[in-house]
Design a protein around this motif. Structure first.
Motif: not given
Length: 67
Positions: A20-24
């Motif tokens: 999720l951090a990478f997607v954000c």
């Protein structure tokens, strides 16, 4: 809950958080929305904080069982 299942669930949760951090990060850079980049930083911080706690507990519990 079985200890093996609990460990797997914790690691899956960590994997989800870092994904999720990478997607954000990606969405924030593509759209120029700073708030998404900030959310990515927060999620990555949670990953490192909880991941470090998970692995530190594992090492300390192994040392106690071998004593």
């Amino acid at each position: 809950m079985n200890t093996v299942t609990a460990k797997i669930m914790k690691r899956l949760a960590l994997l989800v958080v870092i994904c999720l951090a990478f997607v954000c990060y990606v969405m924030g850079n593509a759209s120029g929305m700073v708030i998404l980049i900030v959310v990515g930083f927060i999620l990555e911080g949670a990953f490192w904080l909880f991941g470090a706690r998970l692995f530190n507990r594992k090492k300390s519990s192994q040392q106690e069982s071998s004593s």
